[in-house]
Design a protein around this motif. Structure first.
Motif, PDB file in Angstrom:
ATOM      1  N   GLY A 298       0.913  -1.488  -0.126  1.00 41.68           N
ATOM      2  CA  GLY A 298       0.058   0.103  -0.073  1.00 41.68           C
ATOM      3  C   GLY A 298       0.875   1.138   0.291  1.00 41.68           C
ATOM      4  O   GLY A 298       0.270   2.205  -0.634  1.00 41.68           O
ATOM      5  N   GLY A 299       1.876   1.297   0.700  1.00 40.86           N
ATOM      6  CA  GLY A 299       2.945   2.249   0.760  1.00 40.86           C
ATOM      7  C   GLY A 299       2.833   3.445   1.991  1.00 40.86           C
ATOM      8  O   GLY A 299       3.710   4.165   2.296  1.00 40.86           O
ATOM      9  N   GLU A 300       1.617   3.298   2.686  1.00 42.54           N
ATOM     10  CA  GLU A 300       1.368   4.139   3.672  1.00 42.54           C
ATOM     11  C   GLU A 300       2.320   4.140   4.847  1.00 42.54           C
ATOM     12  O   GLU A 300       2.776   5.374   5.287  1.00 42.54           O
ATOM     13  CB  GLU A 300       0.132   3.855   4.340  1.00 42.54           C
ATOM     14  N   PRO A 301       3.036   2.817   5.083  1.00 39.40           N
ATOM     15  CA  PRO A 301       4.250   3.120   6.217  1.00 39.40           C
ATOM     16  C   PRO A 301       5.197   3.567   5.819  1.00 39.40           C
ATOM     17  O   PRO A 301       5.829   4.256   6.596  1.00 39.40           O
ATOM     18  CB  PRO A 301       4.437   1.334   6.343  1.00 39.40           C
ATOM     19  N   LEU A 302       5.607   3.791   4.405  1.00 41.65           N
ATOM     20  CA  LEU A 302       6.616   4.648   4.111  1.00 41.65           C
ATOM     21  C   LEU A 302       6.504   6.165   4.214  1.00 41.65           C
ATOM     22  O   LEU A 302       7.401   6.772   5.131  1.00 41.65           O
ATOM     23  CB  LEU A 302       6.784   4.554   2.612  1.00 41.65           C
ATOM     24  N   ALA A 303       5.259   6.576   4.297  1.00 39.93           N
ATOM     25  CA  ALA A 303       4.777   7.957   4.645  1.00 39.93           C
ATOM     26  C   ALA A 303       5.104   8.206   6.119  1.00 39.93           C
ATOM     27  O   ALA A 303       5.648   9.308   6.621  1.00 39.93           O
ATOM     28  CB  ALA A 303       3.421   8.347   4.012  1.00 39.93           C
ATOM     29  N   ILE A 304       4.662   7.179   6.980  1.00 34.48           N
ATOM     30  CA  ILE A 304       4.885   7.293   8.348  1.00 34.48           C
ATOM     31  C   ILE A 304       6.317   7.301   8.725  1.00 34.48           C
ATOM     32  O   ILE A 304       6.918   8.130   9.453  1.00 34.48           O
ATOM     33  CB  ILE A 304       4.302   5.952   9.119  1.00 34.48           C
ATOM     34  N   LEU A 305       7.068   6.368   7.909  1.00 29.81           N
ATOM     35  CA  LEU A 305       8.301   6.209   8.494  1.00 29.81           C
ATOM     36  C   LEU A 305       9.347   7.768   8.128  1.00 29.81           C
ATOM     37  O   LEU A 305       9.967   8.163   8.883  1.00 29.81           O
ATOM     38  CB  LEU A 305       9.308   5.121   7.586  1.00 29.81           C
ATOM     39  N   CYS A 306       8.919   8.141   6.846  1.00 31.55           N
ATOM     40  CA  CYS A 306       9.641   9.602   6.675  1.00 31.55           C
ATOM     41  C   CYS A 306       9.198  10.756   7.472  1.00 31.55           C
ATOM     42  O   CYS A 306       9.729  11.585   7.987  1.00 31.55           O
ATOM     43  CB  CYS A 306       9.257  10.008   5.028  1.00 31.55           C
ATOM     44  N   LYS A 307       7.948  10.634   7.914  1.00 30.14           N
ATOM     45  CA  LYS A 307       7.372  11.984   8.603  1.00 30.14           C
ATOM     46  C   LYS A 307       7.842  11.849  10.063  1.00 30.14           C
ATOM     47  O   LYS A 307       8.319  12.669  10.628  1.00 30.14           O
ATOM     48  CB  LYS A 307       5.929  11.878   8.630  1.00 30.14           C
ATOM     49  N   ALA A 308       8.096  10.454  10.727  1.00 32.64           N
ATOM     50  CA  ALA A 308       8.597  10.248  11.939  1.00 32.64           C
ATOM     51  C   ALA A 308       9.989  10.490  12.056  1.00 32.64           C
ATOM     52  O   ALA A 308      10.370  11.058  13.208  1.00 32.64           O
ATOM     53  CB  ALA A 308       8.271   8.808  12.306  1.00 32.64           C
ATOM     54  N   THR A 312      12.220  14.694   4.242  1.00 34.27           N
ATOM     55  CA  THR A 312      11.369  15.562   3.584  1.00 34.27           C
ATOM     56  C   THR A 312      10.514  14.956   2.572  1.00 34.27           C
ATOM     57  O   THR A 312      10.667  13.745   2.432  1.00 34.27           O
ATOM     58  CB  THR A 312      12.370  16.619   2.998  1.00 34.27           C
ATOM     59  N   ARG A 313       9.594  15.514   2.074  1.00 38.05           N
ATOM     60  CA  ARG A 313       8.766  15.158   0.858  1.00 38.05           C
ATOM     61  C   ARG A 313       9.831  14.582  -0.320  1.00 38.05           C
ATOM     62  O   ARG A 313       9.570  13.470  -1.220  1.00 38.05           O
ATOM     63  CB  ARG A 313       7.799  16.244   0.425  1.00 38.05           C
ATOM     64  N   ARG A 314      10.765  15.182  -0.602  1.00 41.87           N
ATOM     65  CA  ARG A 314      11.886  14.940  -1.594  1.00 41.87           C
ATOM     66  C   ARG A 314      12.372  13.645  -1.200  1.00 41.87           C
ATOM     67  O   ARG A 314      12.452  12.649  -2.236  1.00 41.87           O
ATOM     68  CB  ARG A 314      13.102  15.814  -1.579  1.00 41.87           C
ATOM     69  N   ASP A 315      12.868  13.355   0.041  1.00 36.74           N
ATOM     70  CA  ASP A 315      13.440  12.064   0.313  1.00 36.74           C
ATOM     71  C   ASP A 315      12.056  10.892   0.298  1.00 36.74           C
ATOM     72  O   ASP A 315      12.458   9.706  -0.098  1.00 36.74           O
ATOM     73  CB  ASP A 315      13.764  11.851   1.850  1.00 36.74           C
ATOM     74  N   LEU A 316      10.975  11.318   0.691  1.00 34.02           N
ATOM     75  CA  LEU A 316       9.857  10.186   0.472  1.00 34.02           C
ATOM     76  C   LEU A 316       9.706   9.812  -1.016  1.00 34.02           C
ATOM     77  O   LEU A 316       9.550   8.789  -1.496  1.00 34.02           O
ATOM     78  CB  LEU A 316       8.506  10.959   0.880  1.00 34.02           C
ATOM     79  N   THR A 317       9.911  11.003  -2.117  1.00 32.98           N
ATOM     80  CA  THR A 317       9.710  10.437  -3.517  1.00 32.98           C
ATOM     81  C   THR A 317      11.066  10.011  -3.775  1.00 32.98           C
ATOM     82  O   THR A 317      10.816   8.744  -4.583  1.00 32.98           O
ATOM     83  CB  THR A 317       9.918  12.057  -4.282  1.00 32.98           C
ATOM     84  N   VAL A 318      12.220  10.063  -3.096  1.00 31.20           N
ATOM     85  CA  VAL A 318      13.310   9.032  -3.607  1.00 31.20           C
ATOM     86  C   VAL A 318      13.016   7.652  -3.296  1.00 31.20           C
ATOM     87  O   VAL A 318      13.283   6.714  -4.021  1.00 31.20           O
ATOM     88  CB  VAL A 318      14.576   9.500  -3.068  1.00 31.20           C
ATOM     89  N   LEU A 319      12.561   7.417  -1.943  1.00 30.84           N
ATOM     90  CA  LEU A 319      12.388   6.112  -1.571  1.00 30.84           C
ATOM     91  C   LEU A 319      11.256   5.504  -2.383  1.00 30.84           C
ATOM     92  O   LEU A 319      11.211   4.295  -2.529  1.00 30.84           O
ATOM     93  CB  LEU A 319      12.055   6.169  -0.037  1.00 30.84           C
ATOM     94  N   ARG A 339      -0.576   9.259  -4.875  1.00 30.05           N
ATOM     95  CA  ARG A 339      -1.361  10.382  -3.947  1.00 30.05           C
ATOM     96  C   ARG A 339      -1.944   9.910  -2.676  1.00 30.05           C
ATOM     97  O   ARG A 339      -1.590  10.881  -1.754  1.00 30.05           O
ATOM     98  CB  ARG A 339      -2.677  10.482  -4.863  1.00 30.05           C
ATOM     99  N   ARG A 340      -2.056   8.943  -2.201  1.00 33.48           N
ATOM    100  CA  ARG A 340      -2.557   8.478  -0.998  1.00 33.48           C
ATOM    101  C   ARG A 340      -1.384   8.529   0.051  1.00 33.48           C
ATOM    102  O   ARG A 340      -1.572   9.103   1.165  1.00 33.48           O
ATOM    103  CB  ARG A 340      -3.146   6.821  -0.958  1.00 33.48           C
ATOM    104  N   VAL A 341      -0.378   8.197  -0.326  1.00 25.54           N
ATOM    105  CA  VAL A 341       0.809   8.062   0.620  1.00 25.54           C
ATOM    106  C   VAL A 341       1.232   9.486   0.665  1.00 25.54           C
ATOM    107  O   VAL A 341       1.883   9.910   1.876  1.00 25.54           O
ATOM    108  CB  VAL A 341       1.983   7.455  -0.202  1.00 25.54           C
ATOM    109  N   GLN A 342       1.248  10.661  -0.253  1.00 21.37           N
ATOM    110  CA  GLN A 342       1.540  11.894   0.090  1.00 21.37           C
ATOM    111  C   GLN A 342       0.593  12.485   0.849  1.00 21.37           C
ATOM    112  O   GLN A 342       0.572  13.346   1.874  1.00 21.37           O
ATOM    113  CB  GLN A 342       1.542  12.670  -1.298  1.00 21.37           C
ATOM    114  N   MET A 347      -0.816  14.759   6.446  1.00 19.77           N
ATOM    115  CA  MET A 347      -1.944  14.551   7.714  1.00 19.77           C
ATOM    116  C   MET A 347      -1.257  14.400   8.955  1.00 19.77           C
ATOM    117  O   MET A 347      -1.969  14.809   9.891  1.00 19.77           O
ATOM    118  CB  MET A 347      -2.966  13.889   7.061  1.00 19.77           C
ATOM    119  N   LEU A 348      -0.263  13.596   8.925  1.00 16.30           N
ATOM    120  CA  LEU A 348       0.133  13.202  10.183  1.00 16.30           C
ATOM    121  C   LEU A 348       1.112  14.152  10.998  1.00 16.30           C
ATOM    122  O   LEU A 348       1.957  14.569  10.317  1.00 16.30           O
ATOM    123  CB  LEU A 348       0.735  11.662  10.260  1.00 16.30           C
TER     124      LEU A 348
END
Length: 404
Positions: A298-308, A312-319, A339-342, A347-348
């Protein structure tokens, strides 16, 4: 033997009419208030009614059950007979009768069939003992009915059993999220096999702040430091509470200058097992946890890892690209997964994302019950030999699609 002058068929019909009348009269007597009949008299009448009911038709038995359903007291023998009868006969009692005790319901659940359990699942005011018995059969329709029953009370052991079953029965996840009994440990286990909307609900409901804990134990950090962090229990709990997510000690041992450098390396050369483990170490989590996050479909955990971890959003894109996940759909529009991952990333809050990440890392290895641990381990033992024996024992949770 028929009376003289009466045809044979009439002689057979009369006793049947008498039996029907007898059924009605006996049901009326059992239904009398306590001021008219005492408990012993009611019991004797109930025993006699059971004898007559055994040879009655299904429709007759159903009518008697419907007649008795509003009562607050019924003879035990009569309850046992009717509750185990045809589902159409048992329905009035199972759905509405106030005279049924937990023992009556549990006995019926064990002795009767799935239809009886399904009717019972919708009954108002089910206690923990009854719901646990109903859920123990593992029947998805019955479990779903219990979860929809807002007046039913469910013990944590039953909730955990349903969480484990929801891995193979996706329809149960959304119903579990309606239950007030659901706790963070169970929700974060279930997260891994939930659909996108359910994952978002879990994050909105259970991604709690740690501010109260942090303010309450602020002075304890100094005490633990004076003791050289020698108490492993206190150290582990304080690691969960502290504000800092990244592992500073890991930087000194890492071939990369920091977490951002490891992410850049993944973007340049792709994700390898060594890089996955290194990203985990630098992020303050176990390699198995980082492997599960970076393998999630799904990819949502990646967003949580990056935010925690403050990426940055750039790092999120790279991963995201290093994971070889699509950014655009076939029609050229932004891919819905991306889109959902971003959105999850935005939001968190950092503190809440850290709570989720630490709960995954901490509870998956040390704070789950055997039921929840089995739920995680089932079907996720692929590639486990890449990690150390302690990690294998702590969490067998690698995603099956890692390394594709």
């Amino acid at each position: 033997m028929s009376e003289p002058g009466v045809r044979a068929e009439e002689g057979e019909a009369r006793p049947l009419r008498a039996r029907r009348a007898l059924l009605r009269r006996l049901a009326d007597v059992v239904s009398l208030p306590a001021s008219r009949i005492n408990v012993f008299e009611r019991s004797v009448v109930g025993d006699l009614l059971v004898v007559v009911l055994r040879t009655a038709s299904v429709e007759e038995r159903r009518r008697v059950a419907q007649r008795l359903a509003p009562l607050g007291e019924l003879p035990d023998a009569l309850k046992r007979l009717l509750l185990r009868d045809d589902p159409g006969v048992a329905r009035p009692l199972l759905e509405d009768c106030a005279a049924l005790s937990d023992a009556d319901l549990i006995g019926c659940a064990r002795d009767a069939g799935p239809e009886h359990r399904l009717m019972m699942a919708a009954r108002r005011g089910l206690t923990e003992a009854v719901t646990e018995t109903l859920l123990s059969w593992g029947e998805e329709a019955v479990i779903a009915a219990v979860l929809r029953n807002d007046s039913a009370r469910m013990p944590q052991s039953a909730i955990e059993g349903v969480i484990a079953l929801s891995r193979g029965a996706p329809g149960l996840s959304a119903l579990l999220l309606r239950r007030l009994e659901l706790r963070p440990a169970g929700a974060y286990v279930m997260f891994w096999w939930c659909a996108a909307e359910e994952r978002r609900t879990i994050l909105q409901r259970f991604a709690v702040s740690r501010e109260v804990m942090q303010s309450s134990v602020e002075d304890v950090f100094a005490l633990a430091a004076e003791e050289g962090w020698s108490d492993p229990v206190a150290r582990k709990a304080l690691q969960f509470i502290e504000r800092r997510q990244r592992n500073r000690a890991a930087v000194a041992k890492s071939p990369y200058a920091d977490l951002e450098a490891a992410v850049a390396a993944a973007g340049a050369a792709g994700l390898t097992r060594d890089l996955v483990a290194e990203i985990g170490y630098l992020s303050g989590i176990k390699p198995l946890t980082s492997a599960k996050i970076l393998a999630d479909a799904g990819g949502e955990p990646l967003a949580i890892l990056c935010k925690a971890t403050g990426l940055t959003r750039r790092d999120l894109t790279v991963l995201w690209r290093a994971m070889r996940r699509p950014e655009t759909a076939e029609d050229g529009a932004e891919h819905p997964d991306w889109r959902r991952v971003q959105i999850i990333y935005e939001m968190l809050a950092v503190d809440r994302a850290q709570t989720v990440l630490r709960y995954w890392n901490w509870t998956l290895s040390s704070a789950l019950t055997p039921t929840l641990l089995r739920a995680i381990r089932e079907g996720e033992e692929a590639l486990i030999d890449e990690y150390s024996a302690p990690e294998r024992a702590a969490l067998l949770a690698l995603a099956e699609n890692f390394g594709r």
